[in-house]
Design a protein around this motif. Structure first.
Motif, PDB file in Angstrom:
ATOM      1  N   VAL A 158       0.837  -1.195   0.000  1.00 27.10           N
ATOM      2  CA  VAL A 158       0.000   0.000   0.000  1.00 27.10           C
ATOM      3  C   VAL A 158       0.875   1.249   0.000  1.00 27.10           C
ATOM      4  O   VAL A 158       1.741   1.409   0.870  1.00 27.10           O
ATOM      5  CB  VAL A 158      -0.934   0.031   1.225  1.00 27.10           C
ATOM      6  N   ALA A 159       0.643   2.124  -0.987  1.00 29.21           N
ATOM      7  CA  ALA A 159       1.317   3.414  -1.015  1.00 29.21           C
ATOM      8  C   ALA A 159       0.506   4.387  -0.167  1.00 29.21           C
ATOM      9  O   ALA A 159      -0.612   4.745  -0.530  1.00 29.21           O
ATOM     10  CB  ALA A 159       1.436   3.923  -2.447  1.00 29.21           C
ATOM     11  N   ASP A 160       1.064   4.778   0.977  1.00 29.94           N
ATOM     12  CA  ASP A 160       0.424   5.756   1.856  1.00 29.94           C
ATOM     13  C   ASP A 160       1.317   6.991   1.879  1.00 29.94           C
ATOM     14  O   ASP A 160       2.483   6.929   2.278  1.00 29.94           O
ATOM     15  CB  ASP A 160       0.248   5.202   3.273  1.00 29.94           C
ATOM     16  N   THR A 161       0.769   8.115   1.432  1.00 30.12           N
ATOM     17  CA  THR A 161       1.611   9.295   1.220  1.00 30.12           C
ATOM     18  C   THR A 161       2.205   9.875   2.491  1.00 30.12           C
ATOM     19  O   THR A 161       3.132  10.673   2.420  1.00 30.12           O
ATOM     20  CB  THR A 161       0.814  10.398   0.501  1.00 30.12           C
ATOM     21  N   THR A 211       3.053   7.780   5.248  1.00 36.60           N
ATOM     22  CA  THR A 211       3.729   6.733   6.025  1.00 36.60           C
ATOM     23  C   THR A 211       4.883   6.096   5.272  1.00 36.60           C
ATOM     24  O   THR A 211       5.952   5.849   5.822  1.00 36.60           O
ATOM     25  CB  THR A 211       2.719   5.628   6.405  1.00 36.60           C
ATOM     26  N   GLY A 212       4.680   5.802   4.016  1.00 31.59           N
ATOM     27  CA  GLY A 212       5.646   5.063   3.211  1.00 31.59           C
ATOM     28  C   GLY A 212       4.948   3.914   2.520  1.00 31.59           C
ATOM     29  O   GLY A 212       3.723   3.895   2.373  1.00 31.59           O
ATOM     30  N   LEU A 213       5.723   2.942   2.091  1.00 30.37           N
ATOM     31  CA  LEU A 213       5.163   1.747   1.480  1.00 30.37           C
ATOM     32  C   LEU A 213       4.874   0.736   2.586  1.00 30.37           C
ATOM     33  O   LEU A 213       5.779   0.259   3.260  1.00 30.37           O
ATOM     34  CB  LEU A 213       6.135   1.154   0.461  1.00 30.37           C
ATOM     35  N   VAL A 214       3.599   0.413   2.752  1.00 32.72           N
ATOM     36  CA  VAL A 214       3.167  -0.454   3.845  1.00 32.72           C
ATOM     37  C   VAL A 214       2.943  -1.867   3.308  1.00 32.72           C
ATOM     38  O   VAL A 214       2.197  -2.058   2.334  1.00 32.72           O
ATOM     39  CB  VAL A 214       1.873   0.082   4.484  1.00 32.72           C
ATOM     40  N   VAL A 215       3.604  -2.848   3.932  1.00 34.69           N
ATOM     41  CA  VAL A 215       3.431  -4.248   3.556  1.00 34.69           C
ATOM     42  C   VAL A 215       2.408  -4.872   4.500  1.00 34.69           C
ATOM     43  O   VAL A 215       2.559  -4.796   5.726  1.00 34.69           O
ATOM     44  CB  VAL A 215       4.758  -5.016   3.631  1.00 34.69           C
ATOM     45  N   VAL A 216       1.383  -5.486   3.928  1.00 36.35           N
ATOM     46  CA  VAL A 216       0.307  -6.090   4.718  1.00 36.35           C
ATOM     47  C   VAL A 216       0.220  -7.574   4.389  1.00 36.35           C
ATOM     48  O   VAL A 216       0.126  -7.954   3.212  1.00 36.35           O
ATOM     49  CB  VAL A 216      -1.048  -5.414   4.441  1.00 36.35           C
ATOM     50  N   ASP A 217       0.257  -8.408   5.427  1.00 35.26           N
ATOM     51  CA  ASP A 217       0.059  -9.851   5.263  1.00 35.26           C
ATOM     52  C   ASP A 217      -1.446 -10.123   5.326  1.00 35.26           C
ATOM     53  O   ASP A 217      -2.081  -9.940   6.358  1.00 35.26           O
ATOM     54  CB  ASP A 217       0.792 -10.605   6.370  1.00 35.26           C
TER      55      ASP A 217
END
Length: 299
Positions: free
Chosen positions: A223-226, A228-234
């Protein structure tokens, strides 16, 4: 063939990047789109043309080999996103609040023309074709996530999300769709059968989730969150998605896409260009290279 990535510049230019070998990826040519803002793009079936969603300027057709604009289509709304149908001769354009979700014929590739509109969208921002081929997923900023069966007129399902759906991507098996739901983070929508759509899981990602990509095995969402950064979700368990890590490079991600073979991830930073990650281990993306520009929108 997954060779090219496309990177938009604020100056109305579209950089074409040779990313066949990600470690040596480089800009090889630039298309000039005038004052247009590139919001999304998709490629023709043979990869020779890029169909570019250009906001208030509608759709532009770019020859990938030369970087020249070879066709265009003005739309009534704001072209946020575009995807190609499985058949190859149609596009679906998310044309915002005024335009809806357009069906565009490209049987003559450089002369796109509107031939219809999909019902139901209020403010279409993202559009994707589900793996089944007949279903189109629309991220509707005003209404949630719409699932439309193009083989059955007026067959539409909707799952209401709370943050403002910006982009959506289906899991490879089509059973679930991952939605970048703006202020609400990531929403996971059950999308296996029209009429059974519902949000089954959510997880916060920061403040503004604007784009999302999925790993080839369907387990991980990126997820690109402007903020926070690039968020990896399992998302192995869709009702209980878990945020596993945040990649701070890029610092202000605005778009994310996986390569055609699922082995790499391309992430845009509004202020720092494009970052390429290896997905050899999809749980732990590893940085490979950074290259200039903003907003990589497809590969």
């Amino acid at each position: 063939d997954g060779r090219y990535a496309f990177v938009s510049l604020a100056s109305g230019q579209l950089q074409i990047v040779d990313a066949l070998t990600p470690a040596t990826a480089a800009v090889i040519r630039t298309a000039t789109l005038g004052t247009a803002t590139v919001e999304g793009l998709t490629l023709s079936a043979d990869g020779s043309l890029a169909y570019v969603a250009c906001g208030q300027h509608g759709l532009r057709v770019v020859n990938v080999a030369t970087g020249t604009v070879v066709g265009s289509l003005d739309t009534d709304g704001y072209a946020w996103n575009v995807t190609r149908a499985a058949s190859g001769n149609r596009l679906y354009v998310a044309d915002g609040r005024d335009g809806g979700t357009l069906v565009v014929d490209i049987s003559t590739p450089t002369q796109p023309r509107v031939v219809g509109m999909l019902d139901g969208s209020v403010d279409a921002r993202g559009v994707a074709v589900a793996p089944t081929g007949n279903k189109v997923v629309v991220a509707d900023f005003g209404g949630g996530t719409l699932i439309l069966d193009t083989s059955r007129p007026n067959s539409t399902g909707i799952a209401r999300t709370t943050g403002g759906a910006k982009r959506a991507v289906s899991r490879p098996d089509g059973a679930f769709t991952f939605v970048a739901d703006y202020s609400a983070g990531l929403a996971i929508v059950q999308t296996g059968t029209i009429g059974t759509e519902r949000v089954v899981g959510t997880v916060g990602t920061g403040r503004f989730a604007v784009d999302v990509a999925v790993s080839a095995n369907g387990r991980y969402a990126y997820v690109a969150d402007t903020t926070t950064g690039l968020v990896v979700v399992d998302a192995a368990n869709p009702p209980n998605p878990v945020k596993t890590r945040v990649l701070a490079d890029p610092i202000n991600p605005t778009a994310v896409a996986t390569s055609a073979d699922g082995r790499h991830l391309f992430v845009a930073d509004r202020f720092g260009g494009m970052v390429i990650y290896s997905l050899a281990n999809p749980a732990i993306p590893q940085k490979v290279k950074a290259v200039g520009g903003v907003w990589p929108v497809a590969d």
